[in-house]
Design a protein around this motif. Structure first.
Motif, PDB file in Angstrom:
ATOM      1  N   THR A 287      -4.608  -1.076  12.030  1.00  0.00           N
ATOM      2  CA  THR A 287      -3.270  -0.515  11.851  1.00  0.00           C
ATOM      3  C   THR A 287      -3.316   0.919  11.299  1.00  0.00           C
ATOM      4  O   THR A 287      -2.731   1.829  11.866  1.00  0.00           O
ATOM      5  N   CYS A 288      -4.050   1.105  10.156  1.00  0.00           N
ATOM      6  CA  CYS A 288      -4.009   2.420   9.520  1.00  0.00           C
ATOM      7  C   CYS A 288      -5.321   3.196   9.645  1.00  0.00           C
ATOM      8  O   CYS A 288      -5.397   4.362   9.266  1.00  0.00           O
ATOM      9  N   GLY A 289      -6.352   2.569  10.144  1.00  0.00           N
ATOM     10  CA  GLY A 289      -7.606   3.273  10.357  1.00  0.00           C
ATOM     11  C   GLY A 289      -8.495   3.408   9.128  1.00  0.00           C
ATOM     12  O   GLY A 289      -9.610   3.923   9.220  1.00  0.00           O
TER      13      GLY A 289
ATOM     14  N   ASN B 283      -9.156  -7.554   6.779  1.00  0.00           N
ATOM     15  CA  ASN B 283      -8.418  -7.390   5.530  1.00  0.00           C
ATOM     16  C   ASN B 283      -8.436  -5.925   5.123  1.00  0.00           C
ATOM     17  O   ASN B 283      -9.492  -5.331   4.910  1.00  0.00           O
ATOM     18  N   CYS B 284      -7.246  -5.362   5.020  1.00  0.00           N
ATOM     19  CA  CYS B 284      -7.107  -3.944   4.677  1.00  0.00           C
ATOM     20  C   CYS B 284      -6.407  -3.867   3.323  1.00  0.00           C
ATOM     21  O   CYS B 284      -5.454  -4.594   3.074  1.00  0.00           O
ATOM     22  N   SER B 285      -6.888  -2.966   2.475  1.00  0.00           N
ATOM     23  CA  SER B 285      -6.308  -2.923   1.129  1.00  0.00           C
ATOM     24  C   SER B 285      -4.866  -2.417   1.155  1.00  0.00           C
ATOM     25  O   SER B 285      -4.086  -2.750   0.278  1.00  0.00           O
ATOM     26  N   SER B 286      -4.477  -1.670   2.178  1.00  0.00           N
ATOM     27  CA  SER B 286      -3.058  -1.285   2.213  1.00  0.00           C
ATOM     28  C   SER B 286      -2.217  -2.133   3.165  1.00  0.00           C
ATOM     29  O   SER B 286      -1.056  -2.394   2.885  1.00  0.00           O
ATOM     30  N   CYS B 287      -2.773  -2.589   4.282  1.00  0.00           N
ATOM     31  CA  CYS B 287      -1.954  -3.337   5.249  1.00  0.00           C
ATOM     32  C   CYS B 287      -2.059  -4.852   5.076  1.00  0.00           C
ATOM     33  O   CYS B 287      -1.329  -5.593   5.735  1.00  0.00           O
ATOM     34  N   GLY B 288      -2.971  -5.303   4.255  1.00  0.00           N
ATOM     35  CA  GLY B 288      -3.126  -6.752   4.104  1.00  0.00           C
ATOM     36  C   GLY B 288      -3.950  -7.334   5.243  1.00  0.00           C
ATOM     37  O   GLY B 288      -4.815  -6.661   5.799  1.00  0.00           O
TER      38      GLY B 288
HETATM   39 ZN    ZN Z   1      -4.593  -0.758   7.032  1.00  0.00          ZN
END
Ligand code: ZN
Ligand code: ANZ
Length: 828
Positions: free
Chosen positions: A485-487, A441-446
């Motif tokens: 995805t975004c690191g 779970n990523c706060s920007s990519c979901g």
């Molecule tokens: Zn991300």
């Protein structure tokens, strides 16, 4: 190889010898072979609870007998075994014993594997799998990420049982009388985000394909169909006064539309929420209802409660207004969470209307005068002819459905809709001992699936259960990670999969058990579908439905070609003692380990298969076990006393009537047992037939004890019969037969001997036995030549001494001869 010279049957020694042979020859290792017909036989794998119980023993015996029989039929047989190793009991044991769930589980597996080996099951142990091993669950994780990419999984808020004291989610079985099992605190219903798999996208196919499963018990197919619960109806909307949003309802009885006198919504419905905002009484009611989790089974009988929301709904045809109630019998999760209530024709709506003084209108009358209808007493729920329905009067159900649906559709107020009771499959569990859900779970990519290269997400096994809750939820070293995805910094999902996930595809993994580069390879299509699956009826719905679903998912991923996983299904009955189910809590168990020690595995096998047909319950009986042991001891003596040297060919034309009789029995037994093992799956009657053959052999030996010229033929005929006894019993008592087969002079092992074809000539009988009845009651038997004339038969029957006792002083009215079967003398 030893030849038993002693006449004493020593099961331990016999079993060790046979097992040693099978192990060193890898007798049961299954190898794909496209020149042979395959047979994949599977019994549901066990949860490694610690030790085998008689239910397991029986389940696996049924599979073993079928496997061994199919092998003798020349099939290339696969019979694997493994462990359904994740699940809650390991966590409970960990807390009680302060051992990690993994340690506990693996030591149970070792113990139970040894027990299975003792019983002589013909498993291909090289394919053993345990679902808690990363080599297994990594493919499940991989598959989940594939489903994610296809949009077949999604996350949504769903209710769980929350223990406010232990601060943890409880499984349903951990909630006892509404309280947490450890804390005793009142359990709350909480909503948390969880993962779902779209089984509803396959609802129609899962229903349709039930028709293909003609090897399944009808009962199980019906249970699955009901669970899927397809219904055809109409979704229509009611305008709500003072609101822009229309109220949508789903009905399977659009023909009753003109009988609607109120509308009812679920306590969780937005209209109820809106009403609760301005009325504390409604708010209280809604709040109260949200604590109660109603099992659907209780819906019909529970007391119907509700409150007027104050909203008015506008009837789509008449434009009249009807009140909107919030009611406890409306489920938010079904249809649209609202119903058009027709108290005249729905019993539930009727009871509710009676209770709250709402109108009851009749709009359907019986189609025939024979059917009664009294709305003062109860709702009239049959389909019939429409009345009080304006332009729809006089229509029957089908006509009314079509006309009313069209009427609504033309005005944009409704349309036909197919509904399923089946819900999407919630696979998130807030437990530790399960396969981690491979999501970050990523706060920007979901929610981002774990990339294939980073799989498996390994469950840390070195954990301690000192307090409640899942240890991995408190392990930053587990959940802290970066977004693929975004690191950026991100967190792993700490929920694990429902253990039904693992049991939904294990049958397929056995085919490709050692594959390191994928979930399944081409071997899956060689072995699948499973030809025979065996398990308890308690798995009739969920496990079997999820496995069928997974099979279709794997097919659509291009992993397998077939549509269904299990061709034939046998649901085994329970093992009872003193009339109740054997269980630890009732203290009426018998321990397989003790029995094996006392009698040997073959006696346990024989009794278990003899005591009942496999789909019926089996009543445990100590004297029955003793009887089985006695049978084997006696048979051992017969076999070892038989002189197997100098056996000559059987000269069929020269045989005496007695010799022909024994050969007939031998070959007809062979036929019957094959049918019982194969088509009928009644192993008990097969055993009974072999026992009869053994008795016939004994009788023959007693009658022909004198050595004479025919002795060589006698011995050869007995030899043939004894061979058939061993061959037909070998799926049931394989160790016993393995050792005695050598005694009959064979070099080759019995396990490699094919099932013999019955000798057609031997099956032709010139002597037959008829029963004699007097007024339909059995009074005697006649041994006669096959072609005896009717007149002679009548005379012989009347001359029978016992028959004469019942005919004496009476008048013979009629004699009925059923050729080959009976002579019935009718007297008065
Ligand atoms: Zn991300
Ligand atoms: C009006 C009506 C009149 C109904 C009648 C039945 C008999 P199945 O067959 O299971 O699909 N229903 C719809 N949504 C519901 C919900 N969320 N909670 C509880 N009940 C709901 O059942 C469909 C019927 O169940 C629908 O047809 C609806 O009641 C009710 F004489 O509509 B009926």
């Amino acid at each position: 190889m030893s030849t038993p010279s002693e006449s004493q049957y020593q099961p331990q020694q016999v079993e060790a010898e046979a097992q040693q042979y099978w192990d060193s020859n890898e007798s049961f290792k299954a190898v794909e072979d496209s020149n042979k017909d395959k047979f994949y036989c599977l019994a549901m794998f066990p949860y490694p609870s610690g030790h085998l119980h008689m239910g397991h023993v029986r389940n696996y015996l049924i599979g073993d007998v079928i496997s061994r029989f199919q092998r003798m039929q020349g099939k290339n047989v696969l019979q694997p075994m493994g462990w359904d190793a994740f699940g809650l009991p390991a966590e409970n044991a960990a807390m009680q014993r302060k051992t990690a769930p993994a340690t506990w589980t693996w030591s149970n597996i070792d113990y139970m594997r040894a027990q299975l080996k003792q019983l002589g099951y013909a498993y291909d142990w090289s394919r053993e799998l345990a679902t808690c091993h990363p080599d297994y669950y990594r493919w499940e994780q991989w598959f989940f990420t594939r489903l994610f990419e296809k949009g077949l999984v999604y996350k949504k808020e769903a209710e769980v049982n929350w223990d406010p004291v232990d601060q943890t989610v409880l499984a349903n079985e951990q909630v006892v009388d509404g309280r947490g099992w450890r804390s005793g605190a009142l359990v709350e219903r909480r909503k948390i985000p969880q993962w779902f798999i779209r089984i509803t996208a396959y609802a129609q196919e899962l229903l349709d394909d039930l028709d293909k499963l003609d090897g399944w018990p009808e009962e199980v197919r019906t249970m699955q169909a009901n669970w899927i619960g397809r219904s055809e109806g109409v979704e229509l909307s009611f305008a709500v006064e003072g609101s822009d949003e229309a109220l949508s309802v789903y009905t399977t009885r659009p023909d009753t539309l003109m009988g609607v006198t109120y509308v009812a919504v679920a306590p969780q419905h937005p209209l109820a929420t809106q009403a609760a905002a301005s009325s504390s009484a409604i708010a209280d009611f809604v709040e109260q209802q949200s604590h109660i989790k109603v099992a659907e089974a209780d819906m019909a009988t529970m007391e119907k409660l509700g409150m007027d929301t104050g909203f008015k709904a506008v009837h789509p045809v008449t434009g009249d207004t009807v009140p909107v109630y919030v009611a406890n019998f409306v489920l938010m999760a079904y249809g649209s969470g609202a119903v058009m209530a027709v108290p005249g024709h729905d019993q539930r709506d009727y009871e509710f209307a009676r209770k709250y003084g709402l109108d009851i209108r009749q709009v359907v009358k019986p189609a025939s005068d024979d059917v009664s209808c009294d709305l003062d007493e109860k709702a009239f729920t049959d389909k019939g002819i429409l009345i009080n329905s304006g332009e729809f009067d006089g229509l029957n159900f089908e006509q009314a459905f079509a006309r009313i649906e069209a009427w609504l559709r033309e005005r944009g107020k409704g349309e036909k809709k197919i509904n399923y009771r089946l819900r999407d499959w919630g696979v998130s569990r807030q437990r530790y001992w399960g396969a981690p859900i491979p999501i970050i779970n990523c706060s920007s990519c979901g929610a981002v699936p774990v990339p294939e290269n980073d799989l498996p997400v390994i469950l840390p096994e070195d954990v301690s259960f000192t307090d409640s809750g899942s240890p991995i939820k408190k392990m930053p070293e587990f959940y802290q990670t970066t977004c693929p995805t975004c690191g950026a910094d991100a967190e792993r999902e700490t929920d694990t999969f429902d253990t039904f996930m693992e049991s939904s595809w294990y049958y397929a993994r056995y085919t490709s058990h050692d594959l390191k580069t994928g979930m399944l390879d081409q071997r899956a299509d060689y072995w699948l579908p499973v030809d025979q699956y065996i398990g308890g009826i308690e798995h009739a719905i969920l496990h079997l439905l999820y496995a069928r679903f997974f099979h279709k998912l794997m097919r659509d991923e291009g992993l397998i070609g077939s549509d269904e996983p299990f061709k034939r299904l046998l649901t085994q009955g329970m093992v009872l003692k003193d009339g109740t189910k054997m269980s630890k809590s009732k203290g009426n168990t018998v321990e397989p380990a003790t029995l094996i020690e006392q009698y040997g595995a073959d006696t346990v096998r024989l009794f278990t298969m003899f005591a009942a047909p496999p789909n019926q319950s089996l009543e445990w009986s100590d004297s029955g076990v003793e009887g089985s042991a006695r049978f084997l001891r006696k048979l051992w003596r017969t076999m070892t006393a038989h002189d197997a040297s100098g056996i000559v060919g059987i000269d069929a034309p020269s045989l005496s009537a007695e010799q022909k009789q024994l050969r007939f029995k031998t070959h007809s037994t062979l036929q019957k047992v094959a049918d019982d093992f194969g088509r009928r799956q009644t192993f008990n009657t097969a055993i009974a037939a072999v026992m009869e053959l053994v008795n016939t052999i004994h009788k023959f030996q007693d009658d022909t004890a004198t050595p004479d010229a025919a002795n060589a033929q006698d011995r050869s005929i007995v030899h043939e019969a004894l061979e058939v006894v061993l061959l037909t019993l070998s799926p049931i008592v394989p160790h016993f037969c393995h050792v005695l087969w050598h005694h009959l002079g064979h070099q080759q092992a019995i396990i490699d001997h094919p099932w013999p074809a019955a000798d057609k000539g031997a099956l032709e009988q010139d002597q037959i036995q008829l029963v004699i009845q007097v007024n339909g009651k059995l009074r005697g038997k006649l041994d006669v030549a096959k072609d005896t004339e009717q007149k002679t038969l009548e005379a012989l029957a009347l001359a029978d001494l016992n028959v004469q006792k019942f005919t004496e002083g009476k008048t013979v009215r009629k004699i009925i001869v059923v050729p080959g079967k009976l002579v019935n003398i009718v007297v008065s």
